[in-house]
Design an enzyme around this catalytic site. Structure first.
Site, mmCIF file in Angstrom:
data_model
loop_
_atom_site.group_PDB
_atom_site.id
_atom_site.type_symbol
_atom_site.label_atom_id
_atom_site.label_comp_id
_atom_site.label_asym_id
_atom_site.label_seq_id
_atom_site.Cartn_x
_atom_site.Cartn_y
_atom_site.Cartn_z
ATOM 1 N N HIS A 1 1.005 -1.191 0.150
ATOM 2 C CA HIS A 1 0.013 0.098 0.011
ATOM 3 C C HIS A 1 0.961 1.282 -0.054
ATOM 4 O O HIS A 1 1.282 1.537 0.944
ATOM 5 C CB HIS A 1 -0.849 -0.200 0.999
ATOM 6 N N HIS B 1 1.475 4.923 -2.329
ATOM 7 C CA HIS B 1 0.865 5.818 -3.607
ATOM 8 C C HIS B 1 2.241 6.596 -3.942
ATOM 9 O O HIS B 1 3.084 7.249 -3.086
ATOM 10 C CB HIS B 1 -0.171 7.179 -2.874
ATOM 11 N N HIS C 1 -9.527 1.121 -1.494
ATOM 12 C CA HIS C 1 -9.515 1.964 -0.232
ATOM 13 C C HIS C 1 -10.914 1.760 0.230
ATOM 14 O O HIS C 1 -11.776 1.884 -0.361
ATOM 15 C CB HIS C 1 -8.942 3.285 0.040
ATOM 16 N N GLU D 1 -11.490 3.329 5.986
ATOM 17 C CA GLU D 1 -10.277 4.313 6.521
ATOM 18 C C GLU D 1 -11.080 5.412 7.182
ATOM 19 O O GLU D 1 -11.228 5.369 8.482
ATOM 20 C CB GLU D 1 -9.591 4.835 5.310
ATOM 21 N N ASP E 1 1.929 3.998 3.150
ATOM 22 C CA ASP E 1 0.856 4.809 2.431
ATOM 23 C C ASP E 1 1.249 5.856 1.694
ATOM 24 O O ASP E 1 1.677 5.961 0.382
ATOM 25 C CB ASP E 1 -0.211 5.357 3.295
ATOM 26 N N ASP E 2 1.829 6.974 2.331
ATOM 27 C CA ASP E 2 2.322 7.974 1.799
ATOM 28 C C ASP E 2 3.528 8.638 2.616
ATOM 29 O O ASP E 2 3.411 9.631 3.376
ATOM 30 C CB ASP E 2 1.146 9.107 1.808
HETATM 31 N N1 HPA Z 1 -6.706 7.282 1.088
HETATM 32 C C1 HPA Z 1 -7.189 7.660 0.284
HETATM 33 N N2 HPA Z 1 -6.480 8.351 -0.842
HETATM 34 C C2 HPA Z 1 -5.282 8.354 -0.697
HETATM 35 C C3 HPA Z 1 -4.495 8.092 0.335
HETATM 36 C C4 HPA Z 1 -5.426 7.506 1.549
HETATM 37 O O1 HPA Z 1 -4.701 7.244 2.452
HETATM 38 N N3 HPA Z 1 -3.301 8.284 0.066
HETATM 39 C C5 HPA Z 1 -3.375 8.944 -1.088
HETATM 40 N N4 HPA Z 1 -4.560 8.767 -1.729
HETATM 41 ZN ZN ZN Z 2 -3.539 4.846 0.593
#
Ligand code: HPA
Ligand code: ZN
Length: 335
Positions: free
Chosen positions: A14, A16, A194, A197, A275-276
């Site tokens: 996971h 991006h 996703h 969340e 994630d990021d």
């Molecule tokens: N959630 C949804 N969209 C996203 C995320 C995330 O954590 N990171 C980058 N786009």
């Molecule tokens: Zn994500």
């Protein structure tokens, strides 16, 4: 523990690529393309990277991605991330990219995919890191827009393994993308999304029942529904959990209250991911370290998390086995 985690062979499922954009590289590329960004220093960036929710973050994330223009930019972004993978004993990574973030600014799909995939090919050769790509649809846009992206991707189908669904979750349920997911699967893409969340358990139900997803990104709110948890276990669907993302976006108030261990104890298949990483304070190993410390995870539990990362990757069976064997040897020699 820190050394055990650093050397633990693992996969990241996971991530991006636009979220791996470190300030230093962002400054460099912005300057190269003569694009102004609203920060003058890394300190100013750190100030801006304080989020109350997903949308807060997304606004800044899309702005950052706005300096990416040329194939070389996408190459540099991706290769920079893949080098970090090599340093962290990430053997394999499944990279999400958001074509619409770029095509909506007039960047050709081809520019994006070629830059990213060339970096992946070079990383395989030069760094020994394998990767595959997940094309993610932006859920705040319409299904019709997603269809356009699907169509643009078809000449590059061989470079893309799966489709995902990201961006603003609340108010944009998986069912909004039923038709485009169906069409994507017909084209041979594996469906992922996703879900749960910020959205409720009902969104996770939609993602598994309506979109037929094979893996859930985040999935935290699945715990609100015991029957859903059982269903996820029965269908053998994994959750790609992102601890530092969850605290940065206030999905979880404190890592000590993170549900990861509870998920594992319930029998859910969980993986740890960043994630990021450029926005949430750490790469994948930092996520392992932080969650290990917060929840007092044992080496055996860390081994299970790494095992899941290969087991629930989209790799072919023989490649999974190869990585799992390496991991098993590592665990037996270092437990
Ligand atoms: N959630 C949804 N969209 C996203 C995320 C995330 O954590 N990171 C980058 N786009
Ligand atoms: Zn994500």
């Amino acid at each position: 523990m820190k050394t055990f985690i650093a050397n633990l062979p693992k996969a990241e499922l996971h991530l991006h690529i636009e979220g791996s954009f470190e300030p230093e590289l962002m400054f460099k590329i912005a300057q190269r393309n003569q694009i102004k960004i609203p920060y003058n220093s890394v300190k100013e960036i750190e100030e801006a990277y304080k989020f109350n929710c997903l949308q807060d973050f997304l606004n800044i994330y899309y702005q950052g991605a706005g300096v990416l223009v040329t194939e070389q930019d996408f190459y540099d972004l991706t290769y920079s991330y893949l080098k970090k993978c090599a340093d962290q004993h990430v053997r394999h990574t499944e990279i999400m990219f958001d074509p619409q973030t770029h095509t909506d600014r007039g960047i050709a799909f081809e520019t994006v995919i070629n830059g990213i995939s060339k970096a992946c090919d070079d990383a395989k050769k030069n760094l020994g890191v394998s990767s595959l790509l997940i094309m993610s649809y932006l859920r705040h846009l319409s299904e019709e827009e997603a269809f356009k992206t699907l169509k643009q991707s078809l000449p590059f189908k061989a470079k893309i393994k799966a489709v995902g669904l990201d961006s603003s979750e609340k108010g944009n349920p998986p069912s909004k993308f039923k038709n485009v997911f169906e069409a994507s699967v017909k084209e041979g893409y594996i469906p992922l999304a996703h879900a749960g969340e910020e959205g409720a358990a009902a969104y996770v139900w939609e993602a598994i029942d309506i979109l037929g997803i094979k893996r859930i990104d985040h999935g935290n709110n699945s715990l609100q529904d015991e029957i859903l948890v059982q269903e996820i276990i029965n269908r053998d669907i994994a959750l790609t959990v992102c601890p530092l993302s969850n605290t940065a976006l206030q999905v979880v108030d404190d890592l000590k209250n993170h549900p990861l261990k509870k998920m594992m104890d319930l029998g859910l298949k969980v993986t740890v991911n960043s994630d990021d990483p450029a926005y949430f304070g750490g790469q994948v190993n930092k996520n392992y370290e932080a969650i290990q410390e917060a929840l007092n995870l044992s080496k055996y539990e860390l081994f299970q998390l790494a095992k899941n990362s290969f087991q629930y990757s989209l790799l072919e069976e023989n490649k999974k086995q190869w990585y799992l064997n390496e991991l098993e040897v590592y665990y037996n020699n270092n437990k």
